[in-house]
Design a protein around this motif. Structure first.
Motif, short mmCIF file in Angstrom:
data_model
loop_
_atom_site.label_atom_id
_atom_site.label_comp_id
_atom_site.label_asym_id
_atom_site.label_seq_id
_atom_site.Cartn_x
_atom_site.Cartn_y
_atom_site.Cartn_z
N ALA A 115 39.84 47.87 29.31
CA ALA A 115 40.23 47.64 30.86
C ALA A 115 40.22 46.11 31.18
O ALA A 115 39.78 45.31 30.38
N VAL A 116 40.87 45.67 32.13
CA VAL A 116 40.96 44.23 32.55
C VAL A 116 40.66 44.14 33.97
O VAL A 116 40.94 45.33 34.88
N TRP A 117 40.02 42.95 34.35
CA TRP A 117 39.34 42.88 35.73
C TRP A 117 39.97 41.75 36.37
O TRP A 117 40.33 40.70 35.73
N ALA A 118 39.99 41.82 37.73
CA ALA A 118 40.38 40.74 38.74
C ALA A 118 39.46 40.87 39.82
O ALA A 118 39.67 41.65 40.75
N GLY A 119 38.63 40.03 39.93
CA GLY A 119 37.68 39.92 41.16
C GLY A 119 36.37 39.51 40.63
O GLY A 119 36.17 38.68 39.54
N PRO A 120 35.13 39.63 41.14
CA PRO A 120 33.82 39.24 40.95
C PRO A 120 33.42 39.71 39.25
O PRO A 120 34.04 40.76 39.02
N ASN A 121 32.52 38.83 38.81
CA ASN A 121 32.08 39.46 37.48
C ASN A 121 31.39 40.76 37.47
O ASN A 121 30.44 40.81 38.22
N PRO A 122 31.84 41.61 37.08
CA PRO A 122 31.22 43.00 37.00
C PRO A 122 29.69 43.11 36.43
O PRO A 122 28.86 43.73 37.10
N LEU A 123 29.56 42.41 35.41
CA LEU A 123 28.27 42.32 34.97
C LEU A 123 27.17 41.56 35.63
O LEU A 123 26.14 42.16 35.97
N THR A 124 27.58 40.55 36.33
CA THR A 124 26.79 39.78 37.38
C THR A 124 26.33 40.62 38.53
O THR A 124 25.15 40.88 38.94
N GLN A 125 27.52 41.19 38.96
CA GLN A 125 27.15 42.18 40.09
C GLN A 125 26.17 43.35 39.74
O GLN A 125 25.21 43.50 40.39
#
Length: 230
Positions: free
Chosen positions: A108-118
């Motif tokens: 998967a590829v992400w666009a937005g805040p870092n999911p791990l940090t959230q």
């Protein structure tokens, strides 16, 4: 910020939905916007301040090992059989070194805040045995289906048509040792957590694209052009 937990990257699958693209290379090395899927995932880990990182391998695992040469990433190779997500995570626990870990799918590829940090910021071990990052269907590009989980505000989750699981979670792994099978899905562990009201979901406000099939490559590149990368 530094992540409190080691990170497991799932990269052992056969990538059969990719067709010809994975006949001679593993899916994590398929490129999106000129960058291997595995490297998109490793960038998330690095930008979140991640420490110990483990990648599991099976299909064409030697190519992934070569790709990671010189990087501070441990490899948990599964042989002779692939172990699925639950068996694979249990097999990698000696390398991860902690009972509570983060896991991240590499397709998967992400666009937005870092999911791990959230996820790290929202983790509450007193209430939770797992916290899964999920998205509304309109922000889950390339995903087909009615969604995976539903939950009341700030309450434990149940399976059902609602938010789409993104492939990123924090999970306590102690229950893995109670499962007799060698190869099994983490869904088995989730079912027990749901029954005990210990599984929670966290909505993600950005965009995410499933790159488990060839059309996902174009969708992901369009998403990155429109919304920017993490």
């Amino acid at each position: 910020m530094t992540l409190r937990f080691p990170v497991m990257l799932f990269a052992a699958g056969f990538g059969t939905r990719m067709g010809a693209l994975t006949q001679s290379r593993p899916k994590p090395l398929v490129e999106v916007a000129g960058k291997a899927l595995l490297d998109h995932a490793l960038t998330l880990v690095a930008e979140a301040g991640g420490g110990r990182t483990v990648v599991n391998t099976h299909y064409l695992g030697g190519q992934i090992a070569d790709h990671l040469t010189g990087r501070d990433v441990a490899i948990s190779h599964e042989a002779p059989d692939i172990l699925d997500t639950g068996g694979g995570l249990r097999n990698a626990l000696p390398l991860l070194g902690q009972e509570t870990v983060m896991t991240l799918n590499t397709d998967a590829v992400w666009a937005g805040p870092n999911p791990l940090t959230q996820l790290d910021a929202a983790w509450d071990p007193d209430r939770m045995d797992a916290l899964l990052l999920c998205l509304p269907k309109e922000n889950a590009l390339g995903h087909k289906g009615e969604g995976d989980f539903i939950a009341t505000a700030d309450g434990p989750a149940q399976r059902g048509p609602g938010l789409v699981y993104s492939g990123v979670q924090i999970i306590k792994t102690g229950g893995l040792w109670d499962i007799a099978e060698d190869a099994f899905s983490l869904s088995v562990l989730w079912s027990d957590m749901i029954a005990r009201e210990r599984l929670y979901i966290l909505p993600y406000a950005g965009h995410w694209c499933d790159v488990g099939h060839p059309a996902g490559i174009t969708l992901a590149e369009e998403m990155l052009e429109t919304h920017g990368s993490v």
